[in-house]
Design an enzyme around this catalytic site. Structure first.
Site, PDB file in Angstrom:
ATOM      1  N   GLY A  90       0.837  -1.205   0.000  1.00  0.00           N
ATOM      2  CA  GLY A  90       0.000   0.000   0.000  1.00  0.00           C
ATOM      3  C   GLY A  90       0.866   1.247   0.000  1.00  0.00           C
ATOM      4  O   GLY A  90       1.117   1.827   1.068  1.00  0.00           O
TER       5      GLY A  90
ATOM      6  N   GLU B 223      12.291  -4.037  -6.197  1.00  0.00           N
ATOM      7  CA  GLU B 223      11.129  -4.188  -7.072  1.00  0.00           C
ATOM      8  C   GLU B 223      11.485  -4.018  -8.538  1.00  0.00           C
ATOM      9  O   GLU B 223      10.989  -4.729  -9.403  1.00  0.00           O
ATOM     10  CB  GLU B 223      10.041  -3.165  -6.698  1.00  0.00           C
ATOM     11  CG  GLU B 223       8.813  -3.265  -7.608  1.00  0.00           C
ATOM     12  CD  GLU B 223       7.585  -2.593  -7.056  1.00  0.00           C
ATOM     13  OE1 GLU B 223       7.685  -1.939  -6.007  1.00  0.00           O
ATOM     14  OE2 GLU B 223       6.517  -2.711  -7.690  1.00  0.00           O
TER      15      GLU B 223
ATOM     16  N   GLU C 166       8.795   7.017 -17.367  1.00  0.00           N
ATOM     17  CA  GLU C 166       9.290   8.402 -17.233  1.00  0.00           C
ATOM     18  C   GLU C 166      10.029   8.572 -15.896  1.00  0.00           C
ATOM     19  O   GLU C 166      11.095   9.184 -15.834  1.00  0.00           O
ATOM     20  CB  GLU C 166       8.128   9.411 -17.298  1.00  0.00           C
ATOM     21  CG  GLU C 166       7.501   9.577 -18.670  1.00  0.00           C
ATOM     22  CD  GLU C 166       6.575   8.429 -19.038  1.00  0.00           C
ATOM     23  OE1 GLU C 166       6.150   7.667 -18.140  1.00  0.00           O
ATOM     24  OE2 GLU C 166       6.274   8.277 -20.239  1.00  0.00           O
TER      25      GLU C 166
HETATM   26  C1  LIG Z   1      -1.745  -2.990 -12.548  1.00  0.00           C
HETATM   27  C2  LIG Z   1      -1.101  -2.089 -11.521  1.00  0.00           C
HETATM   28  C3  LIG Z   1      -0.685  -2.633 -10.322  1.00  0.00           C
HETATM   29  C4  LIG Z   1      -0.128  -1.814  -9.347  1.00  0.00           C
HETATM   30  N1  LIG Z   1       0.196  -2.349  -8.128  1.00  0.00           N
HETATM   31  C5  LIG Z   1       0.568  -1.540  -7.104  1.00  0.00           C
HETATM   32  C6  LIG Z   1       0.725  -2.035  -5.784  1.00  0.00           C
HETATM   33  O1  LIG Z   1       0.598  -3.233  -5.536  1.00  0.00           O
HETATM   34  N2  LIG Z   1       0.988  -1.162  -4.781  1.00  0.00           N
HETATM   35  C7  LIG Z   1       1.148   0.181  -5.006  1.00  0.00           C
HETATM   36  O2  LIG Z   1       1.396   0.919  -4.059  1.00  0.00           O
HETATM   37  N3  LIG Z   1       1.030   0.690  -6.269  1.00  0.00           N
HETATM   38  C8  LIG Z   1       0.733  -0.137  -7.306  1.00  0.00           C
HETATM   39  N4  LIG Z   1       0.566   0.372  -8.584  1.00  0.00           N
HETATM   40  C9  LIG Z   1       0.666   1.815  -8.770  1.00  0.00           C
HETATM   41  C10 LIG Z   1       1.817   2.267  -9.652  1.00  0.00           C
HETATM   42  O3  LIG Z   1       3.022   2.240  -8.926  1.00  0.00           O
HETATM   43  C11 LIG Z   1       1.443   3.674 -10.140  1.00  0.00           C
HETATM   44  O4  LIG Z   1       0.373   3.515 -11.043  1.00  0.00           O
HETATM   45  C12 LIG Z   1       2.587   4.362 -10.808  1.00  0.00           C
HETATM   46  O5  LIG Z   1       3.587   4.674  -9.885  1.00  0.00           O
HETATM   47  C13 LIG Z   1       2.116   5.652 -11.520  1.00  0.00           C
HETATM   48  O6  LIG Z   1       1.368   6.444 -10.661  1.00  0.00           O
HETATM   49  P1  LIG Z   1      -0.072   7.017 -11.094  1.00  0.00           P
HETATM   50  O7  LIG Z   1      -0.877   5.871 -11.626  1.00  0.00           O
HETATM   51  O8  LIG Z   1      -0.621   7.794  -9.963  1.00  0.00           O
HETATM   52  O9  LIG Z   1       0.227   7.976 -12.324  1.00  0.00           O
HETATM   53  P2  LIG Z   1       0.764   9.458 -12.232  1.00  0.00           P
HETATM   54  O10 LIG Z   1       1.840   9.547 -11.215  1.00  0.00           O
HETATM   55  O11 LIG Z   1      -0.393  10.377 -12.091  1.00  0.00           O
HETATM   56  O12 LIG Z   1       1.434   9.636 -13.665  1.00  0.00           O
HETATM   57  C14 LIG Z   1       0.677   9.932 -14.841  1.00  0.00           C
HETATM   58  C15 LIG Z   1       1.646  10.155 -15.986  1.00  0.00           C
HETATM   59  O13 LIG Z   1       2.511  11.278 -15.707  1.00  0.00           O
HETATM   60  C16 LIG Z   1       3.880  10.878 -15.795  1.00  0.00           C
HETATM   61  N5  LIG Z   1       4.668  11.572 -14.762  1.00  0.00           N
HETATM   62  C17 LIG Z   1       4.327  11.739 -13.454  1.00  0.00           C
HETATM   63  N6  LIG Z   1       5.304  12.419 -12.811  1.00  0.00           N
HETATM   64  C18 LIG Z   1       6.273  12.664 -13.723  1.00  0.00           C
HETATM   65  C19 LIG Z   1       7.551  13.322 -13.660  1.00  0.00           C
HETATM   66  N7  LIG Z   1       8.026  13.847 -12.524  1.00  0.00           N
HETATM   67  N8  LIG Z   1       8.295  13.391 -14.803  1.00  0.00           N
HETATM   68  C20 LIG Z   1       7.832  12.861 -15.968  1.00  0.00           C
HETATM   69  N9  LIG Z   1       6.634  12.248 -16.095  1.00  0.00           N
HETATM   70  C21 LIG Z   1       5.867  12.142 -14.974  1.00  0.00           C
HETATM   71  C22 LIG Z   1       3.877   9.375 -15.513  1.00  0.00           C
HETATM   72  O14 LIG Z   1       5.009   8.752 -16.067  1.00  0.00           O
HETATM   73  C23 LIG Z   1       2.576   8.957 -16.208  1.00  0.00           C
HETATM   74  O15 LIG Z   1       2.788   8.780 -17.589  1.00  0.00           O
HETATM   75  C24 LIG Z   1       0.050  -0.428  -9.593  1.00  0.00           C
HETATM   76  C25 LIG Z   1      -0.339   0.100 -10.848  1.00  0.00           C
HETATM   77  C26 LIG Z   1      -0.911  -0.710 -11.797  1.00  0.00           C
HETATM   78  C27 LIG Z   1      -1.337  -0.097 -13.102  1.00  0.00           C
END
Ligand SMILES: Cc1cc2nc3c(=O)[nH]c(=O)nc-3n(C[C@H](O)[C@H](O)[C@H](O)COP(=O)(O)OP(=O)(O)OC[C@H]3O[C@@H](n4cnc5c(N)ncnc54)[C@H](O)[C@@H]3O)c2cc1C
Length: 381
Positions: A121, A237, A363
């Site tokens: 989480g 990871e 990214e």
């Molecule tokens: C199938 C799946 C399983 C997952 N499992 C887990 C889990 O078990 N536990 C957990 O905690 N999380 C989990 N995640 C979460 C995952 O780590 C996040 O989805 C990921 O870190 C991206 O965060 P976000 O979805 O909030 O996208 P955002 O952070 O909102 O990003 C949206 C877009 O903006 C880009 N972006 C954001 N910041 C920057 C920056 N500084 N520079 C350039 N580009 C940027 C990103 O690359 C992306 O393209 C999971 C995600 C998926 C899809």
């Protein structure tokens, strides 16, 4: 590192492959795709009984460091449901690295026995990439902490016994300095789990925490030292515990189908398949390096970022190519007549993009490489 596999390791691999072939029946794969839960209790228990799990936990296992790579490499190539055990081994490594003696005694045996899983989480609805900004609160109340908030993408929460949870314990400190990590049982009162289906088939979850009370003994690492614990977790990871050789299974299924369909006579098909095979080999070598570094106590975070970006983007490109080359049959799913590669082509095209997001997006990993390897200015504070 030494890339060659010793006769003992070749024997280890042969036995591991036999075990996987015995346990991963078509029914197990079917259940994975039907339920979206990428886990097999039978596989986990068999791996534990064979001693494969404990040996592969970074810092804990007494196995040859290359075993960490081999274990996940063989599971991926077999198309086995390994996400549950991969997350669990990764967190076992974190407990081993930063846990108290009590936590090691209480938690580690349950993980390496293959009986219990951990879910993570960290991410929240508003904070994924910028995970240091999370707002789920943990407030001290005597010897306990009271947790309130919501997490997003808590994969495996439906099956896990344990939860590792990143919380905010100081709202005044700079964002990275006000975080604390906990690891405690999922059946603690106040937690609810809502399913979230994904396009890649795997089920993940939204999880909610309402006045969840945990004793201080479940704190993993220092108070306000959660970012450090998170760093240990992420170093395992990315590019270490699987997720980097899925294109091999895809390539095998596509090739088998393409040969039967007479597609291999097409030079474009042959050229693309060779390119996919070369990328898979590069991904393998990168993964071996980062897994070796993690297993020998090194800091694999940067190597892991390089491995993850290369391997998952190559996999995504390869999955698009195979779907394009398969034409209309590449859009058909498992169990549909004429589906290319019995449906694996369509599945991989949906699954590959997801791998470039979880565990840190491409990214974010590129930023990591730019800052830490190339010495470029920070992309954000
Ligand atoms: C199938 C799946 C399983 C997952 N499992 C887990 C889990 O078990 N536990 C957990 O905690 N999380 C989990 N995640 C979460 C995952 O780590 C996040 O989805 C990921 O870190 C991206 O965060 P976000 O979805 O909030 O996208 P955002 O952070 O909102 O990003 C949206 C877009 O903006 C880009 N972006 C954001 N910041 C920057 C920056 N500084 N520079 C350039 N580009 C940027 C990103 O690359 C992306 O393209 C999971 C995600 C998926 C899809």
């Amino acid at each position: 590192m030494d890339f060659s596999l010793s006769p003992q390791i070749e024997e280890y691999r042969r036995e591991l492959k036999e075990l996987i072939a015995r346990v991963i029946t078509p029914e197990v794969v079917e259940e994975q795709h039907r339920s979206g839960t990428f886990n097999s209790d039978a596989l986990n228990l068999a791996l534990a009984r064979g001693g494969y799990l404990e040996r592969a936990v970074p810092g804990l296992g007494k196995g040859d460091p290359v075993e960490l790579w081999l274990l996940f490499n063989e599971l991926e190539k077999a198309g086995a449901p390994y996400d549950g055990i991969s997350i669990t081994m990764m967190i076992a490594g974190v407990v081993n690295a930063v846990g108290t003696d009590w936590q090691k005694e209480r938690i580690l045996p349950s993980l390496v026995s293959g009986e219990d899983l951990v879910c993570m989480g960290y991410s929240e609805p508003d904070y994924g990439s910028d995970v240091a900004s999370i707002v789920t609160r943990a407030e001290r109340d005597g010897d306990e902490w009271v947790i309130n908030g919501a997490k997003m993408w808590t994969t495996m929460a439906q099956a896990a016994k344990w939860l590792i949870l990143l919380t905010r314990t100081d709202t005044e400190a700079p964002k990275h300095k006000g975080l604390t990590m906990f690891l405690f049982p999922m059946d603690t009162p106040g937690i609810t789990v809502d399913p979230v289906p994904t396009m890649g088939t795997e089920r993940t979850n939204a999880t909610f925490y309402e006045n969840v009370r945990v004793s201080d003994q479940w704190r993993l690492g220092e108070v306000n030292g959660g970012w450090k614990t998170m760093g240990v977790a992420l170093s395992f990871e990315r590019g270490v515990m699987g997720g980097t050789s899925q294109s091999v299974q895809m390539l095998r299924e596509f090739r088998r189908w393409a040969e039967a369909e007479g597609l291999m006579a097409d030079p474009l098909v042959r050229e693309r398949l060779v390119r996919v095979a070369i990328d898979s080999e590069v991904a393998k070598l990168l993964t071996q390096r980062s897994a070796w570094t993690a297993a020998t106590g090194g800091e694999a975070g940067l190597q892991g970022s390089m491995t993850k970006v290369f391997a998952t983007e190559a996999y995504q490109k390869a999955s698009r190519w195979t779907q394009e080359m398969a034409g209309a049959e590449g859009l058909l799913q498992f169990h549909q007549p004429d589906a290319a590669g019995d449906g694996w082509v369509e599945y991989h095209a949906r699954h590959a993009p997801v791998t470039t997001i979880y565990g840190g997006t491409s990214e974010i990993n590129r930023n990591n490489i730019a800052e830490r390897h190339l010495g470029l200015p920070k992309a954000r504070r």
